[in-house]
Structures are given as C-alpha cells and as structure tokens.
Design an enzyme around this catalytic site. Structure first.
Site, mmCIF file in Angstrom:
data_model
loop_
_atom_site.group_PDB
_atom_site.id
_atom_site.type_symbol
_atom_site.label_atom_id
_atom_site.label_comp_id
_atom_site.label_asym_id
_atom_site.label_seq_id
_atom_site.Cartn_x
_atom_site.Cartn_y
_atom_site.Cartn_z
ATOM 1 N N THR A 180 -1.031 -2.617 19.432
ATOM 2 C CA THR A 180 -0.707 -1.264 19.893
ATOM 3 C C THR A 180 -1.272 -0.987 21.288
ATOM 4 O O THR A 180 -2.279 -1.584 21.678
ATOM 5 C CB THR A 180 -1.289 -0.247 18.889
ATOM 6 O OG1 THR A 180 -1.279 1.048 19.469
ATOM 7 C CG2 THR A 180 -2.736 -0.558 18.524
ATOM 8 N N ASP A 181 -0.651 -0.039 21.984
ATOM 9 C CA ASP A 181 -1.194 0.386 23.291
ATOM 10 C C ASP A 181 -2.481 1.201 23.115
ATOM 11 O O ASP A 181 -3.209 1.424 24.078
ATOM 12 C CB ASP A 181 -0.154 1.208 24.076
ATOM 13 C CG ASP A 181 0.280 2.508 23.390
ATOM 14 O OD1 ASP A 181 -0.074 2.747 22.207
ATOM 15 O OD2 ASP A 181 0.993 3.303 24.033
ATOM 16 N N GLU A 182 -2.776 1.632 21.862
ATOM 17 C CA GLU A 182 -3.940 2.502 21.649
ATOM 18 C C GLU A 182 -5.259 1.771 21.902
ATOM 19 O O GLU A 182 -6.290 2.410 22.078
ATOM 20 C CB GLU A 182 -3.899 3.107 20.238
ATOM 21 C CG GLU A 182 -2.620 3.887 20.027
ATOM 22 C CD GLU A 182 -2.606 4.773 18.794
ATOM 23 O OE1 GLU A 182 -3.663 5.197 18.342
ATOM 24 O OE2 GLU A 182 -1.490 5.051 18.322
ATOM 25 N N LYS A 185 -7.848 -2.316 15.630
ATOM 26 C CA LYS A 185 -6.779 -3.125 16.232
ATOM 27 C C LYS A 185 -7.323 -3.887 17.440
ATOM 28 O O LYS A 185 -6.992 -5.057 17.653
ATOM 29 C CB LYS A 185 -5.593 -2.246 16.658
ATOM 30 C CG LYS A 185 -4.790 -1.660 15.520
ATOM 31 C CD LYS A 185 -4.098 -2.698 14.641
ATOM 32 C CE LYS A 185 -2.926 -3.378 15.322
ATOM 33 N NZ LYS A 185 -2.164 -4.233 14.358
ATOM 34 N N TYR A 228 -8.897 3.499 13.977
ATOM 35 C CA TYR A 228 -7.673 2.679 13.982
ATOM 36 C C TYR A 228 -7.619 1.797 15.218
ATOM 37 O O TYR A 228 -7.487 0.564 15.127
ATOM 38 C CB TYR A 228 -6.428 3.573 13.919
ATOM 39 C CG TYR A 228 -5.143 2.844 14.290
ATOM 40 C CD1 TYR A 228 -4.656 1.807 13.500
ATOM 41 C CD2 TYR A 228 -4.430 3.182 15.444
ATOM 42 C CE1 TYR A 228 -3.493 1.126 13.847
ATOM 43 C CE2 TYR A 228 -3.265 2.505 15.790
ATOM 44 C CZ TYR A 228 -2.799 1.476 14.992
ATOM 45 O OH TYR A 228 -1.653 0.798 15.337
ATOM 46 N N THR A 282 0.874 -1.174 0.000
ATOM 47 C CA THR A 282 0.000 0.000 0.000
ATOM 48 C C THR A 282 0.912 1.225 0.000
ATOM 49 O O THR A 282 2.141 1.090 -0.061
ATOM 50 C CB THR A 282 -0.860 0.033 1.280
ATOM 51 O OG1 THR A 282 0.019 0.247 2.401
ATOM 52 C CG2 THR A 282 -1.640 -1.266 1.470
HETATM 53 P P1 NAD Z 1 3.032 0.784 8.339
HETATM 54 O O1 NAD Z 1 1.761 1.463 7.977
HETATM 55 O O2 NAD Z 1 4.324 1.501 8.207
HETATM 56 O O3 NAD Z 1 3.176 -0.564 7.484
HETATM 57 C C1 NAD Z 1 2.102 -1.425 7.257
HETATM 58 C C2 NAD Z 1 2.522 -2.434 6.182
HETATM 59 O O4 NAD Z 1 1.424 -3.331 5.975
HETATM 60 C C3 NAD Z 1 2.837 -1.768 4.829
HETATM 61 O O5 NAD Z 1 4.015 -2.331 4.288
HETATM 62 C C4 NAD Z 1 1.621 -2.123 3.978
HETATM 63 O O6 NAD Z 1 1.924 -2.236 2.597
HETATM 64 C C5 NAD Z 1 1.203 -3.460 4.575
HETATM 65 N N1 NAD Z 1 -0.230 -3.751 4.378
HETATM 66 C C6 NAD Z 1 -1.275 -2.918 4.605
HETATM 67 N N2 NAD Z 1 -2.430 -3.535 4.271
HETATM 68 C C7 NAD Z 1 -2.104 -4.783 3.844
HETATM 69 C C8 NAD Z 1 -2.850 -5.886 3.395
HETATM 70 N N3 NAD Z 1 -4.195 -5.850 3.313
HETATM 71 N N4 NAD Z 1 -2.197 -7.022 3.048
HETATM 72 C C9 NAD Z 1 -0.838 -7.067 3.118
HETATM 73 N N5 NAD Z 1 -0.083 -6.045 3.530
HETATM 74 C C10 NAD Z 1 -0.699 -4.919 3.897
HETATM 75 O O7 NAD Z 1 2.808 0.272 9.835
HETATM 76 P P2 NAD Z 1 3.860 0.162 11.033
HETATM 77 O O8 NAD Z 1 3.957 1.460 11.708
HETATM 78 O O9 NAD Z 1 5.072 -0.533 10.535
HETATM 79 O O10 NAD Z 1 3.048 -0.816 12.002
HETATM 80 C C11 NAD Z 1 3.158 -2.241 11.871
HETATM 81 C C12 NAD Z 1 2.260 -2.895 12.906
HETATM 82 O O11 NAD Z 1 2.651 -2.487 14.205
HETATM 83 C C13 NAD Z 1 0.783 -2.522 12.755
HETATM 84 O O12 NAD Z 1 0.014 -3.678 13.003
HETATM 85 C C14 NAD Z 1 0.565 -1.478 13.836
HETATM 86 O O13 NAD Z 1 -0.761 -1.508 14.298
HETATM 87 C C15 NAD Z 1 1.538 -1.945 14.904
HETATM 88 N N6 NAD Z 1 2.064 -0.882 15.784
HETATM 89 C C16 NAD Z 1 2.611 0.254 15.251
HETATM 90 C C17 NAD Z 1 3.140 1.222 16.103
HETATM 91 C C18 NAD Z 1 3.784 2.477 15.560
HETATM 92 O O14 NAD Z 1 4.133 3.373 16.348
HETATM 93 N N7 NAD Z 1 3.990 2.611 14.272
HETATM 94 C C19 NAD Z 1 3.098 1.029 17.491
HETATM 95 C C20 NAD Z 1 2.537 -0.143 17.984
HETATM 96 C C21 NAD Z 1 2.033 -1.101 17.118
HETATM 97 P P1 TYD Z 2 1.032 9.823 15.337
HETATM 98 O O1 TYD Z 2 2.475 9.772 14.962
HETATM 99 O O2 TYD Z 2 0.015 9.974 14.250
HETATM 100 O O3 TYD Z 2 0.744 8.559 16.240
HETATM 101 P P2 TYD Z 2 -0.571 8.165 17.123
HETATM 102 O O4 TYD Z 2 -1.687 9.056 16.797
HETATM 103 O O5 TYD Z 2 -0.809 6.755 16.673
HETATM 104 O O6 TYD Z 2 -0.132 8.266 18.550
HETATM 105 O O7 TYD Z 2 0.820 11.037 16.326
HETATM 106 C C1 TYD Z 2 1.525 11.104 17.545
HETATM 107 C C2 TYD Z 2 0.978 12.289 18.301
HETATM 108 O O8 TYD Z 2 1.314 13.484 17.592
HETATM 109 C C3 TYD Z 2 -0.538 12.278 18.412
HETATM 110 O O9 TYD Z 2 -0.914 12.799 19.692
HETATM 111 C C4 TYD Z 2 -0.990 13.235 17.321
HETATM 112 C C5 TYD Z 2 0.158 14.231 17.237
HETATM 113 N N1 TYD Z 2 0.383 14.809 15.896
HETATM 114 C C6 TYD Z 2 0.463 16.205 15.751
HETATM 115 O O10 TYD Z 2 0.343 16.968 16.728
HETATM 116 N N2 TYD Z 2 0.678 16.715 14.502
HETATM 117 C C7 TYD Z 2 0.790 15.922 13.395
HETATM 118 O O11 TYD Z 2 0.954 16.455 12.256
HETATM 119 C C8 TYD Z 2 0.732 14.507 13.567
HETATM 120 C C9 TYD Z 2 0.866 13.567 12.390
HETATM 121 C C10 TYD Z 2 0.536 13.988 14.839
#
Ligand code: NAD
Ligand code: TYD
Length: 357
Positions: A137-139, A167, A163, A39
């Site tokens: 996620t913790d969310e 999750k 979101y 994606t």
């Molecule tokens: P990201 O959005 O960077 O990557 C998601 C990946 O999944 C992409 O490579 C995308 O192409 C692939 N994808 C999306 N839909 C798909 C589908 N239907 N089939 C196959 N592939 C698909 O996400 P991320 O930040 O790397 O997060 C990865 C995981 O960790 C997620 O499950 C997210 O909920 C969890 N997570 C993320 C964070 C964070 O801070 N980013 C924190 C805690 C948990």
């Molecule tokens: P984000 O990185 O989108 O993660 P999450 O919402 O999953 O925690 O955002 C982190 C925090 O930063 C969240 O409280 C929203 C805030 N934020 C801004 O203030 N400005 C921005 O442009 C973005 C993307 C996030």
C-alpha cells in the site's frame, strides 16, 4: 502452470482471480490455488462464478500455517506467489492491532520462509522464472503536506497507523529476503482501491450502503483528508504487468492520478445515487454527518506512478468518473451480496467502531 494466490477471497484478491480467468487464451487457462483464511473480509460469494471450474482450487487456511503452505508449494509447484492476504482496515487496526502484526508481519514472514525453501527444490529454469509478488500500500509512506510532491518509490517509510506499520514491516521483510537470500521478489505499493466486492467498512461502499438505507454518512473530522483512488480492475492489470515484466527486487507504485478530499468523494456518491436511485426524502447529501476524527489520521496520500508507466507500460484504463459510476451501479445491482455481508460479524463491527464516535 499455477499461481498461488493468498487472500483471493477478499476484495482485491477476488477481483484479481476473476480477472485472471477472464484473460483470453493461455493466460486465462493458468490455474490458481487460492489460500484464504476466510476472515470477516473473505467472502466465497465473490468467487461464486468459479464454482466447478477446475482452474480454481480454493484452500481455506492461514498463511501462518507453515506446514500447510509447504504442502501447497510441494503439491502444486506454483511459478509464482501473489500475496494479498492481510488485515487491511485502518480503523480495525486502531481497535485491535494484534491481528495486523500476526497476519501482515508473521504471515508474510511465513510465506517468505516457505518460498525460500521451495525455491531450492526447483530446477534451475523454474527457479529463474519464480516470482514472489507482495501486494502493498501507499500508506507505508506516511502523510504528505499539501502541495508536497507525490510519493515516489524512493520516499522514506513513515507509517502512522498499526495497519500501515505492519504493511511497512512486511515490505521490509520482502526486501531483505531478496538481498539476503536472493528470493525473486516484487513489491507493489498501491493507492486506495474501489470497485465491486469491497467490504462496506471502507469509505466508498460504506457510504453507498448507508445512503441506500437512509443512514448517516459518517465523515471523519473535516473530511478534507486527501486520498488517491484507483479502480480495482486497474490495480489487477497493474499487478499482472508487474508479475510478467517487473524486475526482481524492485518496488512499483500504482496509482490512479486522482487525488480527492473525502468530502468530495461522498458528494460525488450522493450525486450518483440521487440520479440512479432517487429517494423520496430528497438528496442523500442531507445524511452527511461529520464525526470524531480517526486518531493518527493521515492527511494526504498521492502516488507518483511514473515508474510503472515508464518501465512496464501500465496506465489506468478507468477515469474516476467512469469507475465510480460502474461501482455505484454494481452495488445497486448486487443487493443480495450486500445483505449477506451485512449480517453477523459485520454488524458487530459497525457497532464497535461507531458507538463511541
Ligand atoms: P481484504 O481485507 O478485502 O481481504 C483480505 C483477504 O485476506 C480476506 O479474504 C481474508 O480472509 C484474507 N486473510 C486475512 N488474514 C489471513 C490469513 N492469516 N491467512 C489467510 N488469509 C487471510 O483486503 P483487500 O482490500 O482486498 O487488500 C488486499 C491486499 O492489498 C492487502 O495486502 C492490502 O494491504 C493491499 N492493498 C489494499 C488497498 C485497498 O484500497 N483496499 C490498497 C493498496 C493495497
Ligand atoms: P478507508 O476506506 O478506511 O481507507 P484508508 O484509511 O486505508 O485510506 O478510508 C478512506 C478515507 O475515508 C480515510 O481518510 C478515512 C475516511 N473515512 C471516513 O471519513 N468515514 C468513514 O466512515 C470511513 C470508513 C473512512
């Protein structure tokens, strides 16, 4: 031995794959079949270092494609599935929640069903060793009042965004597949990650790339929302510990013991950029712009990560000070990567999210 990783071209997934192969000895020799739909968030440039590496098999496909998942499981007989694939950005989930239900809920359901059938085809010893690691996620826990104790694994689920609701739904499915069908699942609930290869729609990389371009740094509302931040490499070591030693059916919180309000994060980034890439126009603090808040914006997340420390011996290696400096340097050193992701779909997204603010 083989792992099936989903979403391994995204931010955390690609860090996990790269770190996996960087392990010394037999551990790093294990193959990974990487299923990713590519994606807007999936970027094969993240995995460029693995070109021609026989340990890495990339498959472009959707986790909701049951026939494809069945074929991959039958062909590669992985000892575990590590499930990252998701729609992961809260703001996108507000503008378009359908994809979140489709990938996060239906996609996880499809994988669980495929894994359940696959498990039956395994010999008894293989079945005992099989694991389904669901990366969450913790969310899912919702928002904490100031001073309230950090989330433990026993905290009720109170998701507030499409979101986090999607999750939470997937976490519930994973739990049910353990209790009902005996699928050996593990779930991790991690706080906000930061580090290399994060798509610049999330707070930290967005602020870095905007500051470098002299663009406004959009802080939602008063900027006093609190998040716990963990360096992505530490998330990857935690996931390896959960995969190796976690108890099936258990959930593990993962966090950085680093709660900070957003505005502090932005100021820290400005201080680092002022030091490492001073601009002629003066400190980038001048670019900080408070914009309309996110609807349903969770005020505070904080993670109690004592269970994973006690049971699996994991703690983060990076402090925020060391991790954020590495991260800023990485973005400064990878201007071509940034330019690449900023083309096309990313530009459209930025327009859709910010023009109405
Ligand atoms: P990201 O959005 O960077 O990557 C998601 C990946 O999944 C992409 O490579 C995308 O192409 C692939 N994808 C999306 N839909 C798909 C589908 N239907 N089939 C196959 N592939 C698909 O996400 P991320 O930040 O790397 O997060 C990865 C995981 O960790 C997620 O499950 C997210 O909920 C969890 N997570 C993320 C964070 C964070 O801070 N980013 C924190 C805690 C948990
Ligand atoms: P984000 O990185 O989108 O993660 P999450 O919402 O999953 O925690 O955002 C982190 C925090 O930063 C969240 O409280 C929203 C805030 N934020 C801004 O203030 N400005 C921005 O442009 C973005 C993307 C996030």
């Amino acid at each position: 031995m083989t792992l099936l990783v989903t979403g391994g071209a995204g931010f955390i997934g690609s860090n996990f794959v790269l770190d996996w192969f960087a392990q010394p000895g037999d551990a790093g020799a294990e193959r990974i079949v990487n299923l990713d739909a590519l994606t807007y968030a999936g970027n094969l440039r993240n995995l460029a270092a693995l070109a021609g590496d026989a340990r890495h098999v990339f498959v472009r496909g959707d986790i909701r494609d049951r026939a494809l998942v069945d074929r991959l499981l039958a062909e590669h007989r992985p000892r575990a599935i590590v499930h990252f694939a998701a729609e992961s950005h809260v703001d996108r989930s507000i503008l378009g929640p359908a994809a979140f239900v489709q990938t996060n809920v239906e996609g996880t359901f499809t994988l669980l069903e495929a894994a359940r059938v696959h498990l039956q085809s395994l010999a008894l010893a293989e079945r005992g060793a099989f694991r389904f690691l669901h990366v969450s996620t913790d969310e899912v826990y919702g928002s904490l009042a100031p001073g309230a104790p950090a989330f433990t694994e026993a905290h009720p689920f109170e998701p507030n965004s499409p979101y986090s609701a999607s999750k939470a739904a997937s976490d519930h499915l994973v739990r049910a597949w353990f209790h009902t069908y005996g699928l050996p699942v593990l779930t991790s609930n991690c706080s906000n990650n930061y580090g290399p290869y994060q798509f610049p729609e999330k707070l930290i990389p967005l602020m870095i790339v905007n500051a470098l371009a002299g663009k406004p740094l959009p802080v939602y509302g008063d900027g006093l929302q609190v998040r716990d931040w963990l360096y992505v490499g530490d998330h990857c070591t935690a996931l390896r510990a959960v995969l190796a030693r976690g108890r099936p059916g258990e959930t593990y919180n993962i966090g950085g013991w680093n709660e900070q309000p957003n505005i502090e994060i932005v100021r820290t980034l400005c201080a680092l950029l002022d030091e490492l890439r001073p601009g002629a126009a003066g400190s980038c603090v001048r670019l900080i712009t408070h914009v309309k808040d996110r609807p349903g914006h969770d005020r505070r997340y904080a993670v109690d990560a004592r269970k994973i420390e006690r049971e699996l011996g994991w703690r983060p290696a990076e402090t925020f000070t060391t991790g954020i400096r590495k991260t800023v340097r990485w973005y400064l050193d990878h201007a071509a990567w940034v330019a690449d992701v900023q083309s096309g779909a990313y530009r459209d997204w930025v327009a859709a999210n910010y023009q109405s603010r």
